[in-house]
Design a protein around this motif. Structure first.
Motif, PDB file in Angstrom:
ATOM      1  N   PHE A  25       0.829  -1.207   0.000  1.00 53.76           N
ATOM      2  CA  PHE A  25       0.000   0.000   0.000  1.00 53.76           C
ATOM      3  C   PHE A  25       0.864   1.258   0.000  1.00 53.76           C
ATOM      4  O   PHE A  25       0.604   2.212  -0.745  1.00 53.76           O
ATOM      5  N   LEU A  26       1.897   1.272   0.839  1.00 54.35           N
ATOM      6  CA  LEU A  26       2.742   2.471   0.915  1.00 54.35           C
ATOM      7  C   LEU A  26       3.537   2.656  -0.365  1.00 54.35           C
ATOM      8  O   LEU A  26       3.631   3.778  -0.889  1.00 54.35           O
TER       9      LEU A  26
ATOM     10  N   ASP B  52      -5.688   8.481   2.778  1.00 57.84           N
ATOM     11  CA  ASP B  52      -5.562   8.253   1.337  1.00 57.84           C
ATOM     12  C   ASP B  52      -5.371   6.766   1.029  1.00 57.84           C
ATOM     13  O   ASP B  52      -5.979   6.229   0.084  1.00 57.84           O
ATOM     14  N   ILE B  53      -4.520   6.105   1.814  1.00 56.48           N
ATOM     15  CA  ILE B  53      -4.280   4.679   1.579  1.00 56.48           C
ATOM     16  C   ILE B  53      -5.537   3.869   1.901  1.00 56.48           C
ATOM     17  O   ILE B  53      -5.837   2.862   1.244  1.00 56.48           O
TER      18      ILE B  53
ATOM     19  N   ARG C 159      -7.713   3.394  -1.062  1.00 53.41           N
ATOM     20  CA  ARG C 159      -7.205   2.324  -1.920  1.00 53.41           C
ATOM     21  C   ARG C 159      -7.594   0.963  -1.348  1.00 53.41           C
ATOM     22  O   ARG C 159      -8.021   0.058  -2.077  1.00 53.41           O
TER      23      ARG C 159
ATOM     24  N   HIS D 112       1.398   3.976  -3.064  1.00 50.00           N
ATOM     25  CA  HIS D 112       0.974   5.356  -2.822  1.00 50.00           C
ATOM     26  C   HIS D 112       2.083   6.363  -3.126  1.00 50.00           C
ATOM     27  O   HIS D 112       1.814   7.448  -3.649  1.00 50.00           O
TER      28      HIS D 112
END
Length: 366
Positions: free
Chosen positions: A78-79, A228-229, A232, A82
């Motif tokens: 995820f990071l 924000d993540i 997703r 992003h």
């Protein structure tokens, strides 16, 4: 023990005898008894609320800074997705976790490996890289009992890394699943706890302290980034596994996790000491830095031992190891990562004996 019984130094996972199966069964029963509606529903993308709050309290952050995921690899993904775009520079350790290299290279990142010393990342080498004009989006660092090298980032270097991140505008990704698995030495503060500017995103998991099968990890970072993540995550899976997270919450809230950590630390401390002793006795010329915790020992073998030749010889003798070259962009032909987490104490010496035989077989070819 028969010679045919396989012994694996390859997998960073705990052996069954140090998993608190009874405690997990009891935690599962409590999870279903106390919150059947919560753990059987979809939930939200940020994770099971009680566990999310427990993690926030453990790290001294607000709950909106926490995202609970299906394992720490998903937190990593995820990071990376992003922050990192194709062509972006990313700093990682040399050596580093092989799956980190695979993920970043698959994304098209330009990966820069910075040497690890006995006290962690070479911050002088990193500064020189930054002064040359490289501007990384992030630096991925495993600060405690690093995978694969077993070293720990010193307190002074933690402060220096934070200073460099602030000066050059990159995110520090503190990938820290091993922090609680300490069997000697003093615990050091996380970079997350030392960071006043929001330059650190921290990841960890319950794989090493509870068991791998729960597949529960988490990210901690600035609330806006986590939000924000989370969008997703919503699009990807609606929510992570609420049953697993409910079980982990009950295991943690009851205090069972503290007993589990103590069991794991005692067992791994014994295994690491036996492994180091056996290596010194049976493989002349081997070099390594003993870790103060974690799962892994990184060894450098004599220059006449090529691990591409060694691994099949070891496999033929029923012992599994991982090549050092898997953790590097280049090099590592004479290095191995040995995981002592999955081998019981009575297997260690026999495993090293077989490895030593394989080393001698390779040396005889020269």
């Amino acid at each position: 023990m028969t010679a045919q019984q396989p012994i694996s130094f390859a997998r960073g996972a705990p052996s069954l005898d140090i998993v608190d199966v009874a405690g997990l069964k009891a935690a599962a029963a409590r999870a279903f008894d106390t919150d059947p509606a919560g753990i059987t529903a979809y939930g939200t993308s940020v994770g099971y609320p009680p566990l999310r709050q427990w993690i926030a309290d453990k790290h001294g952050v607000t709950v909106d800074q926490v995202l609970v995921t299906n394992g720490s690899l998903q937190a990593d993904a995820f990071l990376f997705e992003h922050l990192v775009k194709p062509g972006d520079a990313v700093v990682v350790e040399k050596p580093t976790y092989d799956r980190t290299l695979l993920s970043l290279r698959a994304m098209g990142a330009t990966v820069h490996q910075v040497t690890l010393a006995e006290d962690g990342l070479d911050v002088d080498e990193l500064r020189t890289l930054l002064e040359s004009g490289v501007r990384p989006k992030l630096a991925h660092v495993i600060p405690n009992y690093q995978n694969p090298a077993g070293v720990t980032l010193s307190l002074a270097k933690r402060h220096t890394l934070l200073t460099l991140a602030a000066e050059y505008g990159f995110t520090i990704f503190e990938d820290d699943p091993y922090a609680d698995i300490r069997f000697r030495g003093e615990a050091l503060p996380s970079m997350l706890s030392l960071d006043p500017l929001g330059t650190v995103v921290h990841a960890s998991s319950f794989t090493k302290t509870v068991c791998p099968g729960v597949r529960v990890g988490y990210l901690i970072g600035p609330a806006a980034l986590i939000a924000d993540i989370a969008k997703r995550a919503t699009n990807l899976y609606i929510s992570p596994g609420q049953v697993s997270e409910g079980i982990v919450y009950q295991f943690c809230a009851s205090g069972d996790i503290d007993r589990s950590i103590a069991t794991v630390c005692a067992a791994l401390g014994e295994r690491e000491a036996l492994l180091a002793k056996a290596l010194r006795e049976q493989i002349p010329g081997v070099r390594f830095t003993e870790p103060d915790g974690g799962y892994f020992l990184w060894i450098e073998l004599p220059d006449d031992v090529d691990v591409d030749l060694l691994v099949p010889e070891a496999t033929a003798r029923g012992v599994a190891v991982v090549k050092g070259s898997d953790f590097l962009l280049e090099g590592g032909q004479h290095a191995l990562r040995l995981a002592y987490s999955a081998v019981t104490a009575d297997q260690v010496e026999e495993g090293v004996r077989r490895l030593a035989e394989a080393v001698r077989a390779v040396q005889k070819r020269d």
